[in-house]
Every structure is written in structure tokens, then in C-alpha cells.
Design a protein around this motif. Structure first.
Motif, short mmCIF file in Angstrom:
data_model
loop_
_atom_site.label_atom_id
_atom_site.label_comp_id
_atom_site.label_asym_id
_atom_site.label_seq_id
_atom_site.Cartn_x
_atom_site.Cartn_y
_atom_site.Cartn_z
N VAL A 70 0.17 -1.77 3.26
CA VAL A 70 0.30 -0.50 2.53
C VAL A 70 -0.82 -0.45 1.50
CG1 VAL A 70 1.75 0.90 1.02
CG2 VAL A 70 2.80 -0.46 2.83
N VAL A 71 -1.68 0.57 1.60
CA VAL A 71 -2.77 0.74 0.64
C VAL A 71 -2.32 1.75 -0.41
CG1 VAL A 71 -5.15 1.48 0.30
CG2 VAL A 71 -4.53 0.18 2.36
N ILE A 72 -2.43 1.37 -1.68
CA ILE A 72 -1.94 2.19 -2.79
C ILE A 72 -3.11 2.57 -3.68
CG2 ILE A 72 -0.35 2.27 -4.75
CD1 ILE A 72 0.85 -0.40 -3.27
N LYS A 73 -3.34 3.88 -3.85
CA LYS A 73 -4.32 4.35 -4.84
C LYS A 73 -3.56 4.50 -6.16
CE LYS A 73 -6.86 6.85 -7.65
NZ LYS A 73 -6.68 8.26 -7.86
N TYR A 74 -3.99 3.72 -7.16
CA TYR A 74 -3.30 3.65 -8.45
C TYR A 74 -4.14 4.36 -9.51
CZ TYR A 74 -1.36 1.18 -12.58
OH TYR A 74 -0.79 0.85 -13.79
N GLY A 75 -3.56 5.40 -10.14
CA GLY A 75 -4.28 6.13 -11.17
C GLY A 75 -3.34 7.04 -11.93
N GLY A 76 -3.91 7.95 -12.71
CA GLY A 76 -3.11 8.92 -13.45
C GLY A 76 -2.29 8.29 -14.56
N ASN A 77 -1.17 8.97 -14.90
CA ASN A 77 -0.29 8.49 -15.98
C ASN A 77 0.23 7.09 -15.74
OD1 ASN A 77 -0.51 11.19 -16.88
ND2 ASN A 77 1.51 11.08 -17.84
N ALA A 78 0.47 6.75 -14.47
CA ALA A 78 1.00 5.42 -14.13
C ALA A 78 0.08 4.31 -14.62
CB ALA A 78 1.20 5.31 -12.62
N MET A 79 -1.17 4.68 -14.89
CA MET A 79 -2.17 3.69 -15.25
C MET A 79 -2.40 3.60 -16.76
SD MET A 79 -5.69 3.57 -13.20
CE MET A 79 -6.87 2.32 -13.60
N VAL A 80 -1.80 4.51 -17.54
CA VAL A 80 -2.02 4.50 -18.98
C VAL A 80 -0.74 4.33 -19.79
CG1 VAL A 80 -4.17 5.82 -18.88
CG2 VAL A 80 -2.01 7.04 -19.05
N ASP A 81 0.40 4.71 -19.24
CA ASP A 81 1.68 4.54 -19.92
C ASP A 81 2.15 3.09 -19.76
OD1 ASP A 81 4.83 4.44 -19.56
OD2 ASP A 81 4.41 6.19 -20.83
N GLU A 82 2.46 2.42 -20.85
CA GLU A 82 2.75 0.98 -20.81
C GLU A 82 3.97 0.65 -19.95
OE1 GLU A 82 0.86 -1.45 -21.85
OE2 GLU A 82 -0.60 0.01 -22.57
N ASP A 83 5.05 1.43 -20.08
CA ASP A 83 6.24 1.17 -19.28
C ASP A 83 5.97 1.39 -17.79
OD1 ASP A 83 7.78 0.51 -21.47
OD2 ASP A 83 8.55 2.54 -21.75
N LEU A 84 5.22 2.45 -17.47
CA LEU A 84 4.89 2.73 -16.07
C LEU A 84 3.98 1.65 -15.50
CD1 LEU A 84 4.31 6.60 -16.18
CD2 LEU A 84 6.28 5.40 -15.20
N LYS A 85 3.07 1.14 -16.32
CA LYS A 85 2.17 0.07 -15.86
C LYS A 85 2.96 -1.18 -15.48
CE LYS A 85 -1.40 -0.54 -18.73
NZ LYS A 85 -2.20 -0.39 -19.97
N ARG A 86 3.90 -1.55 -16.34
CA ARG A 86 4.73 -2.74 -16.03
C ARG A 86 5.60 -2.48 -14.80
NH1 ARG A 86 4.75 -3.02 -21.78
NH2 ARG A 86 6.59 -1.67 -21.90
N GLY A 87 6.15 -1.26 -14.70
CA GLY A 87 6.97 -0.93 -13.54
C GLY A 87 6.17 -0.98 -12.25
N PHE A 88 4.94 -0.49 -12.29
CA PHE A 88 4.07 -0.53 -11.11
C PHE A 88 3.82 -1.97 -10.68
CE2 PHE A 88 -0.19 -1.02 -9.31
CZ PHE A 88 -0.13 -0.15 -8.23
#
Length: 297
Positions: free
Chosen positions: A30-48
Motif C-alpha cells: 500500500v503506497v500512502i501519500k502523506y501530506g496536508g493537515n495530517a502532517m502538521v497537527d501533532e495528534d494526527l502525526k502521532r496517529g498516522f
């Protein structure tokens, strides 16, 4: 303290719902393009990071491709250098390219690697230069023709497009239980580095690896109709029609084009999902309803 019967039943249902998906995607890429809010919000970063580690632990082979436009822009601003864009592409002179390599190949890439490793994974950071992973050529951007001005080639510097991808290094890391994290920097035949759109790199990498899925994290729910309703379960033909009708437009067009290219080239499905939703990856892959737009061939 024990769970209430209702809460326990809900959690058991979620786990049971995930089982057939875990079985189906065993040993799939599975190839995942990671960007947007998921990449700057601390909680979302840890969740990712936790989501990617869980995918690996249940037998999938996640490959992460990341962007970093806002981070590049901030560093250029601190340097007193203005960011310029033409048709959504960053004009990249030699000085800007140095910043791109520093941010994408260094700061951003290593932060993602560190987060995944902190949550129990074994991530390895790569750029397209490593092992000849991404062979690139200079992007020839065509200006828009007007009544008074004919179309012409616009030089936007060290911006490239994918010429070819050598999957050997990524495939080797997958077999050794590592999680590749790829910065979208390519290299030309003359050794020149090129800044490449991360969506495009993710799509081409998914095709080359024969991936089961391409997942693009965005800052929107997915593909929406004229009434703002989320569209999903789309075929390639459906998407072509929606583009022709003008329903899909603006910033969503490049992402949809990338997804279409992937599914028409052998990737089983492409997903455009809302990276602002906590654990969006797990919800899209392991639940019946998902959280975004699914496109298949």
C-alpha cells in the motif's frame, strides 16, 4: 474499570469487521501519500505513525511518500526569499532546490521516520537519489494560450517529472520488515536533483511496485458532487465523466488524475481520503464504509 456491555460490543464489532480486510491484504503493498493537515497537527502525526506501524504488524507492506510544501515555504520566508508558483508548481532555482533537499530529504523525512520508529516500527528514510530510486527529467511546463499570446514553454527551474522508478531498494526493505519513507526528489541522467510533486511520485511508485492500493491523504473529505456530497465507489469511467462534466475541478483534478493513472495501470484501487480525520488510514482500509473516495478500475 471494565467496559460497559454496549461499549464492549461496539469494540468487538470493529475488531471483527477488520479481520477479513487483514486477511485480504496480507503481504500486499500500500503506497500512502502523506501530506496536508495530517502532517502538521501533532495528534494526527502521532496517529498516522501508529496506523502505519499497525499496517506493517498485521502483514501489509506500507510505503510512505511525503510532501513538505508548507515547510519549504516557511524556511524560504525565514531566509527572505519569496516563494513563486506557476500553475501550482513552485519555481525552483538552484538556491530553492538546496532548501527543498534540506527540508524534504532532511527535516521532514527524518521527523516521519523518527515518529514511526517511536511507535514501534522500523522506518528508513529515502530520497529518489538513493539507489537510483527515482530517475527524473526536467518538467516542460506549457503556458496557457490566450487570444493575444500563443502557448510557450515556461522554465520553472529544477522541477521534474518521473522518467522511471527502480523498485529494487523499496522491495528489499519491505522483505526485511522495514517501512520505506520516500522524499519526492528525483535525479537526472546528469546528476541534477529535481523537485517532483509527491502525488505523482506516489502514483508512479504504486504502479511500479504493483501495489494493491494507492492512498492520497488530503485536506478535504474526498471527491464531492455539486451538492457537496461525498462520492465513493467510483469506476475509472465514472471519474472520466465527472471530470468532463466539470464536477471534479480545481485542486482535486491533479489528485484524481494521479489516482486514475494508477488504477488504469494495474493498481487495484486508489483512495482519496480526509487526513484531518484521526486514524483515517485504518478507517479506510479496515472498515466497510471507509472515510473517503474509493476509485477502482
Amino acid at each position: 474499570m471494565s467496559l460497559s456491555p454496549k461499549t464492549a460490543a461496539e469494540r468487538a464489532h470493529i475488531l471483527a469487521e477488520a479481520l477479513p480486510y487483514i486477511q485480504r491484504f496480507q503481504d500486499k503493498t500500500v503506497v500512502i501519500k502523506y501530506g496536508g493537515n495530517a502532517m502538521v497537527d501533532e495528534d494526527l502525526k502521532r496517529g498516522f505513525a501508529r496506523d502505519v506501524v499497525l499496517m506493517k504488524l498485521v502483514g501489509m507492506n506500507p510505503v510512505v511518500v511525503h510532501g513538505g510544501g508548507p515547510q519549504i515555504g516557511k524556511l524560504l520566508e525565514r531566509m527572505g526569499k519569496e516563494s513563486k508558483f506557476i500553475q501550482g508548481m513552485r519555481v525552483t532555482d538552484s538556491e530553492t532546490m538546496d532548501v527543498v533537499e534540506m527540508v524534504l530529504g532532511g527535516l521532514v523525512n527524518k521527523e516521519i521516520v523518527s515518529l514511526i520508529n517511536q511507535h514501534g516500527g522500523k522506518a528508513v528514510g529515502l530520497s529518489g537519489k538513493d539507489g537510483g530510486l527515482i530517475r527524473a527529467r526536467k518538467l516542460k511546463l506549457q503556458s496557457v494560450e490566450t487570444d493575444s499570446m500563443p502557448s510557450e514553454i515556461v522554465d520553472i527551474g529544477h522541477v521534474g517529472e518521473v522518467e522511471s522508478i527502480d523498485p529494487e531498494l523499496v522491495a528489499l526493505l519491505d522483505t526485511r520488515d522495514f517501512i520505506p519513507v520516500v522524499a519526492p526528489i528525483g535525479v537526472g541522467s546528469d546528476g541534477q536533483a529535481y523537485n517532483i510533486n509527491a502525488d505523482i511520485v506516489a502514483g508512479k511508485l504504486a504502479i511500479t511496485l504493483g501495489a494493491e492500493k494507492l492512498i492520497l491523504l488530503t485536506n478535504t473529505e474526498g471527491v464531492l458532487d455539486d451538492n457537496g456530497k461525498l462520492l465513493t465507489g467510483l469506476s475509472a469511467r465514472d471519474v472520466d465523466s465527472l471530470v468532463a462534466e466539470g464536477v471534479i475541478k480545481g485542486g482535486m483534478l491533479p489528485k484524481v488524475a494521479c489516482a486514475l493513472d494508477a488504477v488504469k495501470s494495474g493498481v487495484r484501487s486508489a483512495h482519496i481520503i480526509d487526513g484531518r480525520v484521526p486514524h483515517a488510514l485504518l478507517l479506510e482500509i479496515f472498515t466497510d464504509l471507509g472515510v473517503g473516495t474509493l476509485i477502482n478500475a
